[in-house]
Design a protein around this motif. Structure first.
Motif, PDB file in Angstrom:
ATOM      1  N   ARG A   9       0.843  -1.199   0.000  1.00 38.13           N
ATOM      2  CA  ARG A   9       0.000   0.000   0.000  1.00 38.13           C
ATOM      3  C   ARG A   9       0.875   1.246   0.000  1.00 38.13           C
ATOM      4  O   ARG A   9       2.041   1.207   0.406  1.00 38.13           O
ATOM      5  N   GLU A  10       0.278   2.345  -0.394  1.00 42.67           N
ATOM      6  CA  GLU A  10       1.009   3.614  -0.434  1.00 42.67           C
ATOM      7  C   GLU A  10       1.436   4.090   0.946  1.00 42.67           C
ATOM      8  O   GLU A  10       2.391   4.850   1.064  1.00 42.67           O
ATOM      9  N   ASP A  11       0.772   3.643   2.003  1.00 42.87           N
ATOM     10  CA  ASP A  11       1.162   4.075   3.345  1.00 42.87           C
ATOM     11  C   ASP A  11       2.328   3.276   3.911  1.00 42.87           C
ATOM     12  O   ASP A  11       2.802   3.548   5.016  1.00 42.87           O
ATOM     13  N   ASN A  12       2.845   2.296   3.152  1.00 46.53           N
ATOM     14  CA  ASN A  12       4.050   1.572   3.562  1.00 46.53           C
ATOM     15  C   ASN A  12       5.209   2.556   3.596  1.00 46.53           C
ATOM     16  O   ASN A  12       5.417   3.315   2.651  1.00 46.53           O
ATOM     17  N   VAL A  13       5.955   2.550   4.696  1.00 48.54           N
ATOM     18  CA  VAL A  13       7.041   3.505   4.887  1.00 48.54           C
ATOM     19  C   VAL A  13       8.087   3.420   3.764  1.00 48.54           C
ATOM     20  O   VAL A  13       8.779   4.395   3.490  1.00 48.54           O
ATOM     21  N   PHE A  14       8.192   2.299   3.088  1.00 43.21           N
ATOM     22  CA  PHE A  14       9.173   2.120   2.017  1.00 43.21           C
ATOM     23  C   PHE A  14       8.570   2.264   0.613  1.00 43.21           C
ATOM     24  O   PHE A  14       9.254   2.024  -0.378  1.00 43.21           O
ATOM     25  N   PHE A  15       7.297   2.643   0.539  1.00 44.87           N
ATOM     26  CA  PHE A  15       6.644   2.788  -0.765  1.00 44.87           C
ATOM     27  C   PHE A  15       7.325   3.883  -1.574  1.00 44.87           C
ATOM     28  O   PHE A  15       7.614   4.963  -1.077  1.00 44.87           O
ATOM     29  N   GLU A  16       7.610   3.578  -2.840  1.00 41.97           N
ATOM     30  CA  GLU A  16       8.233   4.541  -3.748  1.00 41.97           C
ATOM     31  C   GLU A  16       7.257   4.839  -4.877  1.00 41.97           C
ATOM     32  O   GLU A  16       6.893   3.962  -5.652  1.00 41.97           O
ATOM     33  N   ARG A  17       6.853   6.089  -4.962  1.00 38.13           N
ATOM     34  CA  ARG A  17       5.870   6.489  -5.992  1.00 38.13           C
ATOM     35  C   ARG A  17       6.398   6.219  -7.404  1.00 38.13           C
ATOM     36  O   ARG A  17       5.640   5.807  -8.272  1.00 38.13           O
ATOM     37  N   GLU A  18       7.692   6.477  -7.608  1.00 40.87           N
ATOM     38  CA  GLU A  18       8.262   6.251  -8.948  1.00 40.87           C
ATOM     39  C   GLU A  18       8.152   4.792  -9.364  1.00 40.87           C
ATOM     40  O   GLU A  18       8.001   4.479 -10.539  1.00 40.87           O
ATOM     41  N   LEU A  19       8.253   3.880  -8.393  1.00 40.66           N
ATOM     42  CA  LEU A  19       8.127   2.447  -8.674  1.00 40.66           C
ATOM     43  C   LEU A  19       6.668   1.994  -8.701  1.00 40.66           C
ATOM     44  O   LEU A  19       6.355   0.953  -9.248  1.00 40.66           O
ATOM     45  N   ASP A  20       5.801   2.756  -8.039  1.00 41.59           N
ATOM     46  CA  ASP A  20       4.426   2.355  -7.779  1.00 41.59           C
ATOM     47  C   ASP A  20       4.415   1.029  -7.015  1.00 41.59           C
ATOM     48  O   ASP A  20       3.634   0.123  -7.282  1.00 41.59           O
ATOM     49  N   GLY A  21       5.355   0.955  -6.041  1.00 46.12           N
ATOM     50  CA  GLY A  21       5.487  -0.234  -5.216  1.00 46.12           C
ATOM     51  C   GLY A  21       6.671  -0.070  -4.289  1.00 46.12           C
ATOM     52  O   GLY A  21       7.095   1.056  -3.993  1.00 46.12           O
TER      53      GLY A  21
END
Length: 149
Positions: free
Chosen positions: A38-50
């Motif tokens: 999910r986007e609220d994961n502290v390691f989420f990277e928008r550029e990767l969309d994951g």
């Protein structure tokens, strides 16, 4: 059954990265957990969309920590140390947003404080990551937390 992972893992949010414990089988020495990216994961990277495929090692480590909790008769979570991993292989470039992954950790060796697990991550039923993880959980882990103080 939904478990309170804050009582099982030696982490606090937002560092608890797995979402649920799907199955624990102490007789066959394995555990299944799950994570949905999910986007609220502290390691989420928008550029990767994951999140990076390297985070799979931490998913595996937290799954091992959950297994240890049950193996130790549901004691208060204790700190453990990841000693290393052999041959982490992941066929994914990333763990994709909104995808659910299943993590399996099977104990393959245990000698008191040292342990080794074969870990797998599944994407829609297909294996997408694999590693052997070695860990150390000292009997007096709190001593290690007080180093230098």
């Amino acid at each position: 059954m939904k478990y309170d992972l804050e009582k099982i893992l030696p982490h606090n949010n937002p560092m608890i990265l797995i979402d649920n414990i799907e199955e624990v089988n102490l007789d066959e020495e394995y555990i299944l957990t799950s994570v949905t990216i999910r986007e609220d994961n502290v390691f989420f990277e928008r550029e990767l969309d994951g999140v990076s495929y390297l985070l799979g090692i931490e998913f595996m480590a937290q799954t091992i920590a959950a297994y240890t909790h049950f193996k130790n008769n549901n004691e208060t979570p204790q700190i453990g140390f990841l000693l290393g991993t052999r041959s982490y292989r992941c066929s994914l470039e990333k763990f994709e947003k909104d995808h659910k992954y299943i993590i399996k950790a099977k104990e393959i060796f245990c000698d008191d404080e040292l342990v080794s697990f074969e870990c797998l991550i599944y994407n829609e039923g297909a294996e997408c990551a694999k590693a052997t993880i070695n860990a150390y959980q000292p009997k007096n882990a709190t001593e290690y937390l007080n180093i230098g103080g």
